[in-house]
Design an enzyme around this catalytic site. Structure first.
Site, PDB file in Angstrom:
ATOM      1  N   ASP A  82      11.808  33.900  19.899  1.00 49.60           N
ATOM      2  CA  ASP A  82      13.181  33.582  19.498  1.00 49.60           C
ATOM      3  C   ASP A  82      14.212  34.227  20.425  1.00 49.60           C
ATOM      4  O   ASP A  82      13.866  35.051  21.288  1.00 49.60           O
ATOM      5  CB  ASP A  82      13.434  34.015  18.040  1.00 49.60           C
ATOM      6  CG  ASP A  82      12.898  35.420  17.747  1.00 49.60           C
ATOM      7  OD1 ASP A  82      12.773  36.228  18.691  1.00 49.60           O
ATOM      8  OD2 ASP A  82      12.593  35.696  16.581  1.00 49.60           O
ATOM      9  N   ASN A 153      12.974  40.948   5.256  1.00 45.48           N
ATOM     10  CA  ASN A 153      13.074  39.832   4.300  1.00 45.48           C
ATOM     11  C   ASN A 153      11.873  38.883   4.415  1.00 45.48           C
ATOM     12  O   ASN A 153      11.874  37.817   3.825  1.00 45.48           O
ATOM     13  CB  ASN A 153      14.376  39.064   4.524  1.00 45.48           C
ATOM     14  CG  ASN A 153      14.471  38.498   5.934  1.00 45.48           C
ATOM     15  OD1 ASN A 153      13.501  38.537   6.686  1.00 45.48           O
ATOM     16  ND2 ASN A 153      15.613  37.975   6.293  1.00 45.48           N
ATOM     17  N   HIS A 155      10.787  37.477   7.240  1.00 45.97           N
ATOM     18  CA  HIS A 155      10.831  36.478   8.315  1.00 45.97           C
ATOM     19  C   HIS A 155       9.753  36.751   9.362  1.00 45.97           C
ATOM     20  O   HIS A 155       9.344  37.890   9.588  1.00 45.97           O
ATOM     21  CB  HIS A 155      12.233  36.338   8.924  1.00 45.97           C
ATOM     22  CG  HIS A 155      12.687  37.451   9.816  1.00 45.97           C
ATOM     23  ND1 HIS A 155      14.014  37.701  10.069  1.00 45.97           N
ATOM     24  CD2 HIS A 155      11.999  38.395  10.534  1.00 45.97           C
ATOM     25  CE1 HIS A 155      14.109  38.718  10.894  1.00 45.97           C
ATOM     26  NE2 HIS A 155      12.915  39.159  11.191  1.00 45.97           N
ATOM     27  N   GLU A 160      13.735  32.445   8.662  1.00 48.81           N
ATOM     28  CA  GLU A 160      14.297  33.217   7.571  1.00 48.81           C
ATOM     29  C   GLU A 160      13.835  32.652   6.221  1.00 48.81           C
ATOM     30  O   GLU A 160      13.296  31.533   6.169  1.00 48.81           O
ATOM     31  CB  GLU A 160      15.832  33.170   7.661  1.00 48.81           C
ATOM     32  CG  GLU A 160      16.397  33.717   8.973  1.00 48.81           C
ATOM     33  CD  GLU A 160      16.349  35.242   9.065  1.00 48.81           C
ATOM     34  OE1 GLU A 160      15.434  35.872   8.489  1.00 48.81           O
ATOM     35  OE2 GLU A 160      17.224  35.818   9.734  1.00 48.81           O
TER      36      GLU A 160
HETATM   37  P1  PGA Z   1      11.569  45.091  14.019  1.00 46.13           P
HETATM   38  O1  PGA Z   1      11.781  43.549  13.713  1.00 46.13           O
HETATM   39  O2  PGA Z   1      10.328  45.165  14.815  1.00 46.13           O
HETATM   40  O3  PGA Z   1      12.779  45.515  14.793  1.00 46.13           O
HETATM   41  O4  PGA Z   1      11.448  45.772  12.694  1.00 46.13           O
HETATM   42  C1  PGA Z   1      10.677  42.817  13.289  1.00 46.13           C
HETATM   43  C2  PGA Z   1      11.055  41.375  13.119  1.00 46.13           C
HETATM   44  O5  PGA Z   1      12.200  41.081  12.783  1.00 46.13           O
HETATM   45  O6  PGA Z   1      10.180  40.515  13.326  1.00 46.13           O
END
Ligand code: PGA
Length: 260
Positions: A82, A153, A155, A160
């Site tokens: 992404d 959350n 995702h 999302e």
């Molecule tokens: P993070 O993000 O590694 O910064 O916790 C993980 C994600 O959003 O996939």
């Protein structure tokens, strides 16, 4: 690896590690093995890569393997999950910058083999770029391995809560918690983009092998929901419960609430 043990259950492949370092070293080793196996066969390794805090130590270990054990990335084709939208790819908050800084700038991957969703394009070009991204992945025969983190959350990528399980690469709206978690990178919440381009859940689950890495107690609640809770689009990672070729790699803190 003495501090790592692998536990397979009927539902899931779980690899539980003593700490973040062991989890990262283990994950990097799996990625290196895919690269080496493909090299032996004279083939390219098609890797789906992730950004965020979670994979940073994985990339450090891959760099170490490159520098000290001559692991070459010459046969690697990468597709990142992404990118924020809109963002200039040169901006230090962009995932283009992140990947260059944390991995690509330190290994021998060929620049032409790097793919990151194109997020400094005009909005009317987005559908074209999204279709093209999917087409490019397909043209290489699909992903051999997809590395994932997990958002608080649930995702995966920027899919999302509410994302359809058959989604493909597209423009998405970022969830409030995702934007809040990105605030530190952007200085203020107002500076965090409201949108991103993300590969879809369908794109992810088509990979030959999926490794979801979760580290730290901030992830324990969502890991418990994703691995033990109801399968629901409200927790996108929960879909992975049904996919046999997924390995969940957790450190002790992230695994704290999953029980036996
Ligand atoms: P993070 O993000 O590694 O910064 O916790 C993980 C994600 O959003 O996939």
């Amino acid at each position: 690896m003495s501090n790592t043990f692998t536990k397979h259950t009927d539902r899931q492949n779980l690899t539980l590690c003593s700490d973040a370092e062991q989890a990262s070293i283990y994950t990097a080793r799996q990625i290196a093995d895919v690269i080496l196996e493909k090299q032996k066969q004279g083939e390219r390794a098609i890797l789906g890569l992730a950004t965020g805090k979670t994979p940073i130590k994985v990339y450090q270990e891959l760099i170490r393997l490159h520098k000290t054990e001559k692991l070459s990335f010459h046969n690697v084709i990468s597709f990142n999950l992404d990118e924020y939208y809109p963002i200039c790819s040169k901006s230090i908050q962009s995932y283009s910058y992140f990947m260059q800084h944390h991995l690509f700038g330190h290994v021998d991957i060929q620049p032409g083999n790097i793919h990151i969703p194109h997020a400094d394009c005009s909005s009317d070009r987005i559908p074209f770029y999204c279709t093209d991204y999917e087409e490019k992945i397909r043209s290489f025969g699909g992903l051999d391995l997809q590395l994932l983190g997990i958002g608080r959350n649930g995702h995966i990528g920027f899919n999302e809560p509410g994302s359809s399980f058959d989604s493909t690469t597209r423009l998405v709206d970022l969830h409030a918690l995702t934007r809040k978690d990105a605030e530190g990178d952007f200085g203020t919440i107002e500076n965090v983009p409201y949108q991103a381009i993300s590969v879809g859940i369908h794109t992810i689950i088509k990979a030959q092998k999926i490794m979801l890495l979760a580290i730290g107690k901030d992830k324990s609640q969502i890991i418990s929901k994703a691995l033990r809770g109801e399968i629901s689009t409200e927790v996108p990672a929960s879909l992975l419960q049904t996919i046999p070729h997924v390995e969940f790699i957790l450190d002790r803190d992230a695994a704290a609430l999953i029980g036996d």
